[in-house]
Design a protein around this motif. Structure first.
Motif, PDB file in Angstrom:
ATOM      1  N   ALA B 729      21.794 -40.775  23.014  1.00 59.84           N
ATOM      2  CA  ALA B 729      23.197 -40.751  23.417  1.00 59.84           C
ATOM      3  C   ALA B 729      23.316 -40.518  24.923  1.00 59.84           C
ATOM      4  O   ALA B 729      24.203 -41.053  25.567  1.00 59.84           O
ATOM      5  N   ARG B 730      22.446 -39.700  25.449  1.00 56.09           N
ATOM      6  CA  ARG B 730      22.447 -39.498  26.894  1.00 56.09           C
ATOM      7  C   ARG B 730      21.126 -38.868  27.309  1.00 56.09           C
ATOM      8  O   ARG B 730      20.322 -38.456  26.459  1.00 56.09           O
ATOM      9  N   LYS B 731      20.941 -38.816  28.601  1.00 54.66           N
ATOM     10  CA  LYS B 731      19.701 -38.249  29.106  1.00 54.66           C
ATOM     11  C   LYS B 731      19.688 -36.750  28.793  1.00 54.66           C
ATOM     12  O   LYS B 731      20.693 -36.070  28.974  1.00 54.66           O
ATOM     13  N   THR B 732      18.549 -36.292  28.337  1.00 53.01           N
ATOM     14  CA  THR B 732      18.489 -34.885  27.945  1.00 53.01           C
ATOM     15  C   THR B 732      17.541 -34.109  28.843  1.00 53.01           C
ATOM     16  O   THR B 732      16.671 -34.688  29.492  1.00 53.01           O
ATOM     17  N   THR B 733      17.749 -32.815  28.865  1.00 49.96           N
ATOM     18  CA  THR B 733      16.848 -31.920  29.585  1.00 49.96           C
ATOM     19  C   THR B 733      16.367 -30.875  28.591  1.00 49.96           C
ATOM     20  O   THR B 733      16.723 -30.914  27.403  1.00 49.96           O
ATOM     21  N   LEU B 734      15.606 -29.905  29.105  1.00 50.08           N
ATOM     22  CA  LEU B 734      15.054 -28.875  28.232  1.00 50.08           C
ATOM     23  C   LEU B 734      16.152 -28.118  27.492  1.00 50.08           C
ATOM     24  O   LEU B 734      15.973 -27.671  26.357  1.00 50.08           O
ATOM     25  N   LYS B 735      17.295 -28.005  28.114  1.00 55.75           N
ATOM     26  CA  LYS B 735      18.341 -27.198  27.500  1.00 55.75           C
ATOM     27  C   LYS B 735      18.991 -27.899  26.297  1.00 55.75           C
ATOM     28  O   LYS B 735      19.671 -27.270  25.500  1.00 55.75           O
ATOM     29  N   HIS B 736      18.788 -29.192  26.190  1.00 54.39           N
ATOM     30  CA  HIS B 736      19.430 -29.918  25.094  1.00 54.39           C
ATOM     31  C   HIS B 736      18.648 -29.800  23.786  1.00 54.39           C
ATOM     32  O   HIS B 736      17.419 -29.815  23.782  1.00 54.39           O
ATOM     33  N   PHE B 737      19.388 -29.689  22.724  1.00 53.33           N
ATOM     34  CA  PHE B 737      18.799 -29.724  21.380  1.00 53.33           C
ATOM     35  C   PHE B 737      18.966 -31.154  20.891  1.00 53.33           C
ATOM     36  O   PHE B 737      20.053 -31.558  20.491  1.00 53.33           O
ATOM     37  N   GLU B 738      17.888 -31.908  20.975  1.00 57.27           N
ATOM     38  CA  GLU B 738      17.988 -33.329  20.666  1.00 57.27           C
ATOM     39  C   GLU B 738      17.701 -33.578  19.193  1.00 57.27           C
ATOM     40  O   GLU B 738      16.654 -33.203  18.682  1.00 57.27           O
ATOM     41  N   ILE B 739      18.645 -34.235  18.558  1.00 57.46           N
ATOM     42  CA  ILE B 739      18.488 -34.576  17.143  1.00 57.46           C
ATOM     43  C   ILE B 739      17.832 -35.947  17.081  1.00 57.46           C
ATOM     44  O   ILE B 739      18.345 -36.904  17.648  1.00 57.46           O
ATOM     45  N   PRO B 740      16.698 -36.061  16.404  1.00 56.04           N
ATOM     46  CA  PRO B 740      15.975 -37.334  16.445  1.00 56.04           C
ATOM     47  C   PRO B 740      16.712 -38.440  15.696  1.00 56.04           C
ATOM     48  O   PRO B 740      17.505 -38.179  14.787  1.00 56.04           O
ATOM     49  N   ARG B 741      16.417 -39.643  16.097  1.00 58.31           N
ATOM     50  CA  ARG B 741      17.032 -40.800  15.439  1.00 58.31           C
ATOM     51  C   ARG B 741      16.245 -41.078  14.171  1.00 58.31           C
ATOM     52  O   ARG B 741      15.405 -41.970  14.112  1.00 58.31           O
ATOM     53  N   GLU B 742      16.495 -40.294  13.171  1.00 58.84           N
ATOM     54  CA  GLU B 742      15.741 -40.423  11.928  1.00 58.84           C
ATOM     55  C   GLU B 742      16.692 -40.544  10.751  1.00 58.84           C
ATOM     56  O   GLU B 742      17.849 -40.144  10.816  1.00 58.84           O
ATOM     57  N   ARG B 743      16.116 -41.068   9.716  1.00 55.88           N
ATOM     58  CA  ARG B 743      16.908 -41.389   8.521  1.00 55.88           C
ATOM     59  C   ARG B 743      17.596 -40.148   7.942  1.00 55.88           C
ATOM     60  O   ARG B 743      18.755 -40.205   7.529  1.00 55.88           O
ATOM     61  N   TRP B 744      16.895 -39.023   7.934  1.00 57.29           N
ATOM     62  CA  TRP B 744      17.483 -37.831   7.320  1.00 57.29           C
ATOM     63  C   TRP B 744      18.704 -37.347   8.102  1.00 57.29           C
ATOM     64  O   TRP B 744      19.622 -36.757   7.535  1.00 57.29           O
TER      65      TRP B 744
END
Lengths: 297, 1112
Positions: B729-744
């Motif tokens: 969705a956008r560029k992330t840094t360490l502070k971001h909690f990135e949700i993976p693009r996964e089926r679940w």
């Protein structure tokens, strides 16, 4: 004194109590312990120490501490700082040698598994108020030997404030905004049991489903074929007419398969295979072998 | 006889019936699909004459004998039915000798063809009036475009026009815009002239009432083309730069997606040249077009006027039916003059009566009737639709019933076939042969697919007609498609033009999904998609199923249900439809249809049309025998079928307590949201990231953090809607909690939305399935959250995970020690209690009297101690429930070891090597803790040493005498000296007196003073040798326990006093020395005498001491 009577003795509190005792060399005065857990400065006007006392009560009930005069002695092996590892310890204690009154914890869970199977889902939980749900469970539970006339062993407070947090802590289910008040979903627990199963049965080879399920039933006796599960079936007075895994276990196995933690194999057709509860969204409806994947934590 | 692979219509017939050019088909076909037009609105200066807003009502009004002049404007979006109404008027105009009926069709949409049609429709002897107007030319489109641009350039010069020039003539001339317009670099490259000419030429029949005009985009393109142009006059160069400057301003301002016209209007003077040039070109467009097409507007007007004069002489009335007025664009002003010229006025008495009916789009209506005077001349203003906020909302086919009725007309005509219709021209659609009346499949077909007035909707059903029609959307948003033409072109056409897909068992075919059916409406939502994927391996079959469910059914309903008529449905589609199209039944295999009920008929009357012998040419394929291959096998039936309870097919099972309803999403938006997730899961960028971040944040907040062993304090800091980001969705840094693009994630979030917004609408199976996928989401999110916390809460140099709670407790405890509130050896639970006390029990102990390092620590920690204490309370809290409770319960198991470690080592736990970036406070804590840790030991040892030094100093001064004795003795000496010597140096006496007064004031003088007593005890008990051997924790305890402040005070004072006494002694010595010279005595003599005397006194005391006695 039990997990269900000492409702303020929640799992994370019991865990911290054991760590406190461990920090003090495994022994600490009762009053000091209470003062640690509920510092007087923050007790409020009522100066209540109920939470600390009940937490001590829960730990006693689980057999993790014992009294020596006015001292509390830690009576557990090394207490891990990792909550899931402590959950393993609690689970093993409740499964293998629970106190008379704590035995009900997993017995109730077994009832949830069986009733979810009978009702083909969890809407029976969602449809009930907390009170009626607790009552529904209560009438199916045996009364303790020392109090055969006890009116209730399970009620809404025990359900909400004690039983449910313990079950979630043990990795046996969830609560949440869009879920019933408790949703039986023991994936976390089964995942924690996999290393032990692997040691017992071996990893990287196809296991006969019967062997796997028997070993699993020993470790998680509230699931299919386990002693608590069978007792719950009797209490519910319900017999399944088909041979297939329960809704709860089927879902967990599929989930761990999808996650690559185990492999469910189906060789040939479904004749003779162990059938799972139907899930039209999943390609696996039956299995002829289970494979435990090595290298798991 | 199996109802499969049966196409009851012919492609050629469908092609003929579905031609959307209303005037192109035959009269018979037109009437075969005609139904009375009703419901439009009518206004105008004689609106009262239209008693009923219907086709017949309008005709009655237009044909009233007393009506000599009328301008009837039919306004509606392209495809809304204007042409159909005008065509119907043409076909049903009363046959009289008086009226000369001229129909100018929309045809190809060009002016030339419109004029050609006009000529053809006139009686032969009158055609000469229009001879030579708009005849075909030899020039190519490219050539005409060059000419057009050149003409426009010339027309920007002031002297170009003989008569009054159009607007901005002086301005354009002054700025030499003709130079820019005709610059060689722009010729043939500026696309606007060619586009306008193409539009005026009808766009190959696809004009659809488009208006040809210059736009702001054309101005921007022109600006970019003139940028490199050289050799211009200085004035034109200035114009160029002005245009370029404005183009930049417009581009910058358009970034928010607003309409360019609006941007230019808002820029005002900052886009003045652009605005003026655009207006100037628009004003000159018609002139240039007329020149190009060889149609002089004046000549056209003259021809019409001569025609009307001639018809007036013949006693005729001209009825001009102009299907689409945009087809005369270029001469529209002159045509308007012709149409509004009433024979009833004095000046036009020589003209014949004229009834004009002209179709016009809302956009062109605004352009044509831009002044009130013109609008007032409209006799009847028919509107197909109404003006919305931004667009013109069509009125046709708004309801499902209307749509089904419309489709049934075309289905009936298509099945009847052209030959049969032409054989016996129908009065209207109900007069057309209904093939269903003879069809052997009707008893099966109509219950499955539905019917309207005896006309089966097969191969559609009502849902398909509705879904496809309501879903129509022009891919570029250029056209309103919710019109009858949209229904024909994008719903009925793609299906009915492919009957072979039915006979081949390939229905629904790919081509049924025209480009006007939005891609995001085609996906199956959630569990449905999973079911198709799990049960059907064959890709083509899966795709056919997807199309069928997406358009014929409910693409978000994965349940098996039973309809009131007994039919079992899956995804809202009756099982029979799956059978007819030879598609696998995906629903519960145990559910079987009850006997098919009476015909489902969307209409309320049965077709009673008498059967007519079916001509061979229109029979279509005979009903096939049961030769169709069996439907592809779905997965084996699920087990426990016999145990299945009827409740599983009930669409609305009984419910328990309702889950909370979302405030941000409603059920109608669910499909849109689901589409966003599906697209994201397939690798596309996530739409509305903010919404999804918020959803995940809500879910995370709902996790039982404490129970999962996660710190809720960190949840607040690390998992906000600002820091939660779905991958890509956008560029992330360490502070971001990135949700993976996964089926679940996809399925879990979809489940969350479904359960939150649509719970009551879900089937039992769907609800249960969604719960399971949501539970899976919780498990995986908890795992991810734990990993994220591990990442965000950094490791210390020792490799341990940093514990903000432990560090905060140690930080505060170090301060408490240095302020003397506690000593390390005090009971820890008491110290712990103190740390949490916001009332700071020893607020006065600042550490000022200690060594520098000691005080520095106290000051440093003091700056944040209050905030750290509050954070510690939160970090260390284990509440009873989600909302806490009245009783504070401490995570003592984590705090206690930390405090004990500190007491043993005087070292705080290591801080992370890098700034943890969790919160300002915790970041500050991580920075400050090492400061304390680095200085605490040295502060303890330094203070211990200082205390020892001070003790030593006191001993030196007092010669280990008790302080009160020494002070009293010294004071006596000073007093005696004052008596003996009037010349005693006053300043030393005064200094002594000051010290003595200060000690008295501090209550450090008398042996009975408590502080003096404490000091005396300390001095008497101290064993410097032992203290020097203390380890840091013991040294700290010693220092904390020492009366450091009094010691420092006493040392300071006694040093001053001692100096004064030394001076006095010198003074006395000097006196004695002086006296000794005369008497032989000196100060040494006095000393020696005194020493002897003291020795004698001690000897006497020893001699007098009783044996075993305590005091002498």
């Amino acid at each position: 004194m039990s997990l269900l009577t000492d409702t303020m003795g929640r799992p994370e509190r019991v865990h911290t109590l054991l760590k406190l005792l461990e920090a003090h060399g495994g022994r600490l005065g009762y009053d000091e312990t209470v003062a640690w857990l509920q510092p007087s400065i923050l007790r409020g006007e009522k100066n209540s120490t109920d939470a600390a006392k009940q937490t001590i009560g829960s730990a006693r009930s689980l057999g993790f501490i014992r009294d020596d005069g006015n001292l509390l002695l830690l009576d557990a092996p090394s207490v891990s700082s990792d909550p899931p590892a402590f959950a393993d310890l609690v689970h093993a204690r409740l499964r293998d040698n629970p106190s008379e009154k704590d035995r009900v914890m997993l017995e109730v869970y077994a009832l949830f598994v069986v009733l979810t199977e009978r009702e083909e889902g969890t809407s029976w939980i969602a449809q009930k108020t907390v009170e009626s749900l607790a009552d529904h469970i209560d009438i199916m539970l045996p009364r303790p030997a020392d109090e055969p006339q006890q009116q209730k062993v399970f009620n809404k407070d025990k359900y909400s404030t004690a039983w449910r947090p313990w079950m979630i802590y043990l990795g046996l289910g969830w609560e949440g905004l869009v879920l019933p008040t408790f949703f039986p979903h023991p994936t976390v627990r089964l995942e924690r049991e996999l290393p032990g199963l692997g040691q017992e049965l071996g990893v990287g080879r196809e296991l006969d489903p019967g062997d796997f399920l028997r070993a699993l039933a020993r470790r998680m006796p509230y699931l299919d074929g386990g002693t608590l599960f069978e007792e719950a079936m009797n209490r519910v007075r319900w017999r399944r007419t088909t041979q297939r895994l329960t809704v709860v276990l089927s879902d967990v196995l599929r989930e761990l398969h999808d996650d690559g933690r185990i492999r469910l194999h189906l060789r040939g057709d479904t004749v003779g295979a162990t059938r799972l509860a139907p899930d039209p969204t999943h390609e696996i409806q039956a299995l002829s072998a289970v494979e435990l994947i090595g290298g798991q934590a | 006889m199996t109802f499969q692979r049966y196409a009851c219509w012919d492609e050629k017939d469908a092609n003929a019936v579905l031609r959307t050019e209303a005037l192109a088909g035959s009269h018979s076909l037109f009437m075969a699909v005609h139904a009375p037009l009703e419901g439009f609105s009518v206004s105008g200066n004689r609106e009262a004459w239209v008693e009923r807003p219907s086709d017949k009502g309008l005709r009655e009004a237009l044909t009233r004998p007393e009506l000599r002049h009328a301008l009837c404007v039919v306004e509606g979006e392209p495809g809304s039915g204007k042409s159909h109404l005008i065509r119907w008027l043409s076909l049903n105009w009363p046959k009289t000798d008086k009226d000369i009926l001229v129909l100018i069709p929309r045809s190809q949409g060009s002016l030339e063809e419109a004029l050609s049609a006009l000529r053809e429709k006139l009686p032969e002897d009158l055609r000469g009036f229009f001879a030579g107007l708009g005849e075909a030319r030899m020039t190519s489109l490219a050539g005409r475009a060059l000419d057009f641009q050149s003409k426009l350039a010339h027309s920007l010069r002031k002297e170009y026009f003989e008569t009054d020039a159009p607007i901005h003539a002086d301005w354009a001339d002054e700025w030499h815009y003709h130079e820019l317009m005709d610059a060689p670099a722009t010729r043939g490259k500026w696309t606007a002239p060619r586009r306008i000419l193409e539009t005026l030429s009808g766009l190959g029949g696809e004009r659809n009432s488009q208006v040809a005009e210059f736009t702001v985009s054309d101005m921007l393109e022109l600006a970019s083309l003139v940028r490199p142009v050289k050799g211009l006059s200085p004035t034109a160069v200035r114009a160029k730069f002005q245009l370029l400057k404005e183009a930049d301003a417009i581009e910058r301002a358009r970034s928010d997606g607003r309409e360019l016209e609006q941007v230019v209007e808002e820029l005002g003077a900052k886009a003045e040249h652009t605005s003026r040039l655009l207006a100037a070109l628009r004003a000159r467009l018609n002139h240039a077009v007329q020149d190009l097409l060889g149609v002089s507007g004046q000549a056209l007007k003259n021809a019409f006027m001569r025609l009307r004069q001639e018809l007036a002489l013949r006693g005729k009335r001209l009825v001009l039916l102009l299907e689409d007025i945009t087809s005369v664009q270029g001469v529209e002003d002159q045509m308007m003059n012709v149409m509004i010229a009433s024979s009833e006025t004095e000046t036009n008495r020589s003209l014949c009566d004229l009834i004009t009916v002209a179709g016009v789009t809302p956009h062109f209506f605004q352009k044509l009737f831009d002044v009130a005077n013109l609008r007032q001349r409209i006799t009847f203003h028919v509107q197909f639709g109404e003006k919305g906020e931004k667009s013109f909302q069509g009125m046709a086919l708004r309801t499902s019933e209307e749509r089904v009725r419309f489709a049934a007309r075309y289905l009936r005509a298509t099945r009847a076939g052209v030959a049969r219709i032409d054989q016996r021209p129908p009065r209207d659609w109900t007069d057309v042969y209904n093939r269903c009346d003879q069809c052997p499949y009707r008893p099966t077909c109509h219950p499955r697919f539905g019917a309207h007035q005896g006309v089966g909707l097969y191969p559609f059903n009502q849902a398909a007609i509705d879904r496809m029609y309501t879903g129509l959307e022009h891919p570029k948003g250029l056209e309103e498609l919710h019109t009858p033409r949209g229904m024909i072109q994008s719903v009925l056409g793609p299906v009915l033009l492919a009957p072979q897909s039915v006979t081949r068992g390939e229905f629904p075919p790919p081509q049924m999904e025209s480009e006007n059916l939005p891609k995001n409406e085609r996906n199956l939502i959630g569990r449905l998609g999973l079911i198709v994927a799990a049960k059907v391996q064959d890709r083509d079959t899966a795709e056919r199923l997807r199309r069928l469910i997406a358009w014929w059914g409910e693409r978000d309903n994965a349940s098996t249900q039973r309809r009131e008529d007994g039919a079992t449905t899956f995804a809202g589609i009756p099982r029979g439809i799956f059978e007819t199209f030879e598609l696998p039944w995906l629903g519960d295999p145990s559910e079987v249809d009850k006997p098919e009920a009476a015909t489902r008929d969307a209409g309320n009357t049965s077709s009673e049309a008498s059967p007519v012998a079916e001509p061979p040419s229109v029979r279509g394929e005979p009903p096939p025998e049961s030769t169709a291959s069996p439907a592809p096998e779905a997965s084996p039936p699920g087990p426990d079928v016999k145990e299945k309870k009827p409740a599983t097919v009930s669409p609305k099972p009984p419910r328990g307590p309702k889950p909370p309803r979302a405030a941000t999403v409603n059920a109608q938006q669910f499909q849109v949201r689901s589409g966003q997730l599906a697209a994201w899961a397939q690798g596309e960028k996530l739409e509305d990231q903010g919404f999804w971040s918020e959803q995940v944040a809500v879910i995370l907040e709902d996790l039982p953090w404490r129970t999962l062993g996660l710190d809720p304090h960190l949840e607040d800091k690390l998992f906000t809607k600002e820091t939660v980001v779905l991958a890509g969705a956008r560029k992330t840094t360490l502070k971001h909690f990135e949700i993976p693009r996964e089926r679940w994630v996809w399925l879990g979030l979809e489940s969350f939305l479904a359960l939150r917004t649509r719970d009551e609408d879900l089937s039992e199976a769907d609800r249960e399935g969604y719960r399971r996928t949501y539970a899976r989401l919780l498990r995986k999110l908890a795992e991810l959250a734990r990993a994220h916390v591990s990442r965000r809460v950094p490791l210390t140099e020792s490799g341990q995970r940093w514990s903000p709670m432990a560090t905060a407790a140690q930080f505060l405890l170090a301060r408490a020690w240095l302020r003397g509130v506690h000593r390390p050896q005090d009971p820890f639970h008491v110290q712990w209690n103190t740390l949490l006390d916001e009332y700071d029990p020893d607020a006065g102990a600042s550490g000022d009297h200690r060594i520098q390092g000691w005080g520095d620590i106290v000051v440093k920690v003091g700056r944040t101690s209050s905030d750290v204490r509050n954070a510690l309370r939160e970090l260390a809290s284990l509440p009873q429930g989600r909302k806490g409770g009245a009783q504070f319960f401490a995570a003592a198991g984590e705090v206690a070891p930390a405090l004990i470690r500190l007491a043993r080592t005087l070292e705080l736990d290591p801080s992370p090597a890098e700034d943890p970036k969790i919160s300002d406070l915790l970041d500050k804590l991580a920075q400050d803790a090492p400061y304390v840790s680095d200085r605490l030991k040295s502060a303890a040892m330094g203070e211990r040493n200082r205390i020892l030094r001070n003790v030593e100093k006191l001993d030196e001064i007092t010669h280990r005498r008790s302080l009160p004795d020494w002070l009293k003795s010294a004071d006596n000496v000073v007093a005696r000296l004052r008596q003996l010597d009037a010349h005693l140096p006053f300043q030393y006496v005064q200094r002594w007196s000051e010290v003595y007064a200060k000690l008295r004031g501090r209550k450090l003088l008398e042996a009975s003073d408590p502080d003096m007593r404490r000091l005396e005890v300390f001095l008497s008990e101290i064993d410097p040798g032992e203290v020097e051997g203390f380890a840091p924790p013991e040294a700290l305890a010693f220092a904390i326990g020492a009366p450091a402040a009094d010691l420092v005070f006493m040392v300071d004072r006694l040093q001053v006093a001692n100096e004064a006494l030394t001076q006095l002694r010198r003074h006395v010595g000097t006196l004695l020395d002086k006296a000794g010279v005369s008497s032989g005595g000196t100060l040494s003599t006095v000393h020696e005498a005194g020493t002897r005397l003291r020795t004698a006194v001690q000897a006497i005391r020893e001699a007098l001491r009783p044996t075993g006695g305590e005091h002498g």
